[in-house]
Write a protein that holds these residues in place. Sequence first.
Motif, mmCIF file in Angstrom:
data_model
loop_
_atom_site.group_PDB
_atom_site.id
_atom_site.type_symbol
_atom_site.label_atom_id
_atom_site.label_comp_id
_atom_site.label_asym_id
_atom_site.label_seq_id
_atom_site.Cartn_x
_atom_site.Cartn_y
_atom_site.Cartn_z
ATOM 1 N N PHE A 9 -0.156 -6.955 -7.221
ATOM 2 C CA PHE A 9 -1.051 -6.040 -7.027
ATOM 3 C C PHE A 9 -1.282 -4.950 -8.066
ATOM 4 C CE2 PHE A 9 0.112 -7.485 -2.641
ATOM 5 C CZ PHE A 9 -0.698 -8.475 -2.617
ATOM 6 N N VAL A 10 -0.167 -4.150 -8.424
ATOM 7 C CA VAL A 10 -0.228 -3.059 -9.203
ATOM 8 C C VAL A 10 0.940 -3.546 -10.351
ATOM 9 C CG1 VAL A 10 0.730 -0.727 -9.254
ATOM 10 C CG2 VAL A 10 -0.280 -1.626 -7.187
ATOM 11 N N ASP A 11 0.484 -3.035 -11.793
ATOM 12 C CA ASP A 11 1.388 -3.223 -12.759
ATOM 13 C C ASP A 11 0.746 -2.182 -13.866
ATOM 14 O OD1 ASP A 11 2.988 -4.009 -14.903
ATOM 15 O OD2 ASP A 11 2.143 -6.072 -14.985
ATOM 16 N N VAL A 14 3.991 -3.496 -8.129
ATOM 17 C CA VAL A 14 3.927 -4.070 -6.705
ATOM 18 C C VAL A 14 3.475 -5.366 -6.535
ATOM 19 C CG1 VAL A 14 3.223 -3.487 -4.369
ATOM 20 C CG2 VAL A 14 3.609 -1.899 -6.137
ATOM 21 N N ALA A 15 4.176 -6.477 -6.061
ATOM 22 C CA ALA A 15 3.800 -7.650 -5.944
ATOM 23 C C ALA A 15 4.113 -7.955 -4.361
ATOM 24 C CB ALA A 15 4.528 -8.601 -7.048
ATOM 25 N N ARG A 16 3.578 -9.248 -3.898
ATOM 26 C CA ARG A 16 4.006 -9.648 -2.561
ATOM 27 C C ARG A 16 4.076 -11.131 -2.819
ATOM 28 N NH1 ARG A 16 0.246 -8.726 2.081
ATOM 29 N NH2 ARG A 16 1.617 -6.915 2.782
ATOM 30 N N TRP A 17 5.187 -11.924 -2.387
ATOM 31 C CA TRP A 17 4.955 -13.325 -2.492
ATOM 32 C C TRP A 17 5.523 -13.693 -0.953
ATOM 33 C CZ3 TRP A 17 1.561 -15.246 -5.555
ATOM 34 C CH2 TRP A 17 1.495 -14.341 -6.928
ATOM 35 N N THR A 18 5.299 -15.051 -0.854
ATOM 36 C CA THR A 18 6.218 -15.529 0.337
ATOM 37 C C THR A 18 7.624 -16.359 -0.335
ATOM 38 O OG1 THR A 18 5.467 -17.951 0.817
ATOM 39 C CG2 THR A 18 4.353 -15.946 1.632
ATOM 40 N N HIS A 41 0.841 -1.296 -0.027
ATOM 41 C CA HIS A 41 -0.106 -0.053 0.030
ATOM 42 C C HIS A 41 0.805 1.204 0.031
ATOM 43 C CE1 HIS A 41 -3.684 2.243 0.452
ATOM 44 N NE2 HIS A 41 -3.433 2.566 1.611
ATOM 45 N N LEU A 42 2.025 1.406 0.837
ATOM 46 C CA LEU A 42 2.908 2.248 0.874
ATOM 47 C C LEU A 42 3.555 2.640 -0.480
ATOM 48 C CD1 LEU A 42 4.690 4.179 2.590
ATOM 49 C CD2 LEU A 42 6.096 2.308 2.669
ATOM 50 N N ALA A 43 3.978 1.394 -1.167
ATOM 51 C CA ALA A 43 4.570 1.614 -2.259
ATOM 52 C C ALA A 43 3.576 2.187 -3.386
ATOM 53 C CB ALA A 43 5.221 0.335 -2.913
ATOM 54 N N GLU A 44 2.373 1.638 -3.431
ATOM 55 C CA GLU A 44 1.554 2.126 -4.413
ATOM 56 C C GLU A 44 1.236 3.377 -4.414
ATOM 57 O OE1 GLU A 44 -2.506 0.586 -4.664
ATOM 58 O OE2 GLU A 44 -2.680 1.018 -6.796
ATOM 59 N N ALA A 45 1.027 3.912 -3.152
ATOM 60 C CA ALA A 45 0.452 5.150 -2.580
ATOM 61 C C ALA A 45 1.571 6.239 -3.078
ATOM 62 C CB ALA A 45 0.157 5.440 -1.243
ATOM 63 N N CYS A 46 2.981 5.721 -3.020
ATOM 64 C CA CYS A 46 4.082 6.792 -3.622
ATOM 65 C C CYS A 46 4.287 6.567 -4.886
ATOM 66 C CB CYS A 46 5.370 6.359 -2.753
ATOM 67 S SG CYS A 46 5.033 6.637 -0.922
ATOM 68 N N GLY A 47 3.607 5.609 -5.588
ATOM 69 C CA GLY A 47 3.820 5.930 -7.247
ATOM 70 C C GLY A 47 4.600 4.796 -7.719
ATOM 71 N N ARG A 83 -6.829 -4.791 -3.910
ATOM 72 C CA ARG A 83 -6.483 -3.439 -3.517
ATOM 73 C C ARG A 83 -5.436 -3.450 -2.268
ATOM 74 N NH1 ARG A 83 -11.338 0.367 -2.908
ATOM 75 N NH2 ARG A 83 -10.588 0.532 -0.911
ATOM 76 N N THR A 84 -4.370 -2.440 -2.653
ATOM 77 C CA THR A 84 -3.233 -2.760 -1.834
ATOM 78 C C THR A 84 -3.873 -2.136 -0.165
ATOM 79 O OG1 THR A 84 -2.559 -0.663 -2.542
ATOM 80 C CG2 THR A 84 -1.412 -2.452 -3.525
ATOM 81 N N SER A 85 -4.927 -1.535 -0.269
ATOM 82 C CA SER A 85 -5.340 -1.150 1.290
ATOM 83 C C SER A 85 -5.760 -2.465 1.935
ATOM 84 C CB SER A 85 -6.099 0.112 1.138
ATOM 85 O OG SER A 85 -7.310 -0.276 0.311
#
Lengths: 310, 94, 391
Positions: free
Chosen positions: A274-276, A193-197, A183-189, A257-259
Amino acid sequence: MSEASVVKADPVASPAPPPRDEESIPHPMEEWLRMDRIPHIWCPTCGLGTVVTAFIEGLKQTDLERDNVAVVSGIGCTGRVAGYVKLDSYHTTHGRAIPFATGLALSNPKLKVAVVSGDGDLVGIGGNHFIHAARRNMDLTVILVNNFIYAMTGGQVAPTTPETANTTTTPYGAFEPPFNIPHLAEACGAVYVARWTSLHVRRLTESIRKALSKPGFALVEVVTPCSTLYARRNRLGSGLDLLKFYHDNSTIQNGARTSDVGIDFQKPFIVGEFVDHDRPTWFQLMEARMSATLGDKFIPKEGPSCTNSK
Amino acid sequence: MKFWRKPLDLDEQKVVRGEVHILRDRCKGCGFCVEYCPEGVLKLDHAYNKKGYHPPVVIEGKECVMCRLCELLCPDFSIFITERGTGVPEVRDD
Amino acid sequence: MIKADPAGVLTGAHYLDGDEACAEGAIAAGCRFLAGYPITPSTEVAEHVAARFPMVGGTLIQMEDELASMAAVVGGVWGGTKSMTVTSGPGFSLMMENIGLAVMMETPCVIVNVQRGGPSTGLPTMPGQADMMQARWGSHGDYEVIAVAPNSPQECFDLTIEAFNLSERFRNPVFVMMDECVGHMTEKVVIPPADEIEVEPRFEYRGDPKEYLPYKVNGGNEYGIPIPPMLHAGQGGYYHTTGLTHDERGYPDMSPECQEWLLRRLVDKIRLHRDQLVHVEEDGVEGAEVVVLSYGISSRVATRGIALAREQGIKVGHIQMKIVWPLPDRRIDEVAGRVKGLVTVEMNYGQIALEVERIAAGRCRTSLVGHAGGTVQDPEKIAETIEEAAR
């Protein structure tokens, strides 16, 4: 869980493995590692070695030339990644991997600079640099390894530590709300943005490939087990137990939604891409602006300029 | 890989077979490879390696299908797979 | 040495302030990357560079703070570009962390500090010279630095070029310790033709990149300085460098032996070669009974004080130190043995003065004409101190 679950060794010794000249077939990673530094310093069941493999696998699948890839790390357990990958690699100061990488990338635009560092390094002490590099859309691929704790220094609370988790500086449980990093990364532009384990190793590899291939600030958060500090202090077993927890409790929701992707202590959490999207990088914006205002007088920076030979 | 029923084109089915290479002394015995091998090919050896960990060994009679998940997951770069050829898939009796 | 790239040299006579002259010096020296953060009274350097860089193939980025600025400068150098940053006291404090990194990684770069009154926010628009010890010792650990201190816009131009050249010769950060007076003083600055400006190129590795060991010293450079040659990112060396104590491969080595091996060289490369780092302007030192030591704007004020004292019939010499760190200790030592007094003029409560006292070691009187900054010295006060020292 009182005791770390481990895969039990077979009670009967296996017959000696057939004689094989191990040296004759090197591990495929050896070409990409500083083998004179292996074994690495990371604990058994730590996820960082897996992230290194995913990074190299992802890199191999891009069109990037090896000579043109540089890795920058800050300080901490993840900060040691730069010391193991056989690329031009820089182990810098705590929190300053992103600005160092910014200097490297602007100094030599043909480089693809990847920052591999930890949560405390990148969004704790380096938080200001993180948000501004994302805002500028600096052409950096950031692999943020999140183990929810300052591990190298012995397990102190991090800006990512979930509330109630036990750390050495929150012995009665953490109470500060942590960052939701995507969420932080997306908000900053950030443009990606992806997250995995570290268990989602194939999807992680693919995200790293995409992030490296994409111009601009691309962030891949990797949730990894810290067995020695985070798992032990919170009685969560070993790193293997944490992988099992990720297996049972992570849900893939691409485009979420990253939020909605904050992480609570030992609660189900969301992973995915999440974001591309695309927007011009700092360098592209700068060059466009200079060309528009200066016309032919603008001389773009091409490459390193201090060499004798040019 | 196993089929639950015998496919009609079984003769044409080929499964890639992998050869498991284990660098025993580099292993830290985390057990990731054993836990996540989809074919249950590996177990941790009773014997110790130089560092005092139990490295994985291939269970006799088990066949690797070369998915390389162990290789990717291994945090210590101590297991990898090379292609050994192809085999005929196994048909389960039950 | 090679000749400056004519593209960056504005040959001719100009009317510039010290900050602008410093910027022109940097561009003439081949600087093509600046990362900085605005701070009075240094901002004009970055502003001038911002206007000039796009026309000479340079890149300027205004970072989020001085921590980032200094980190980006170190990155910029390893990317293969001569790099600098510009700041004043409060920003200088923030830069200390990565100045240490630059020292440890042996990164040639230039840090301009247009000094103002401190501590803390202090006197943002007024001069000071109280960051001299911070320049010397501000980052943690033991190390050596080089610092120049110009006293006019012309010197801002000349000494900035010298700072870049010395940074390359010694593979070390070099400070340009200006002050608000010099930075904001506008005077005639003569920029010579490019072929009259000598520029030190990077000491580069020429062998097979695959065999490159980033901290292997092979005889050092042409000046006899024991530094390893550099390879930049993107040249196929796949080398590693770190702020940790490292061996010749650049790999961390946490042993007292390696610490000694590395730090001994980092310190000695400057300490044992400090004769190459003496840059003073002397006036009437031979036969003088009192010698005034000064640097930066204080050296200009000192000339008036010296003139007043000479009117009284006192034989006064003047040593203006253009390179302040390392101190010209052998010269001071020589002079201290045969004068009645050494008078240090600086805008602080005694930073270089204490060093002079240490070198004089009781052989002559040592005194300080100092104050906390905000304005230049009173020449009368300097003359009085000289008179006292001559008694």
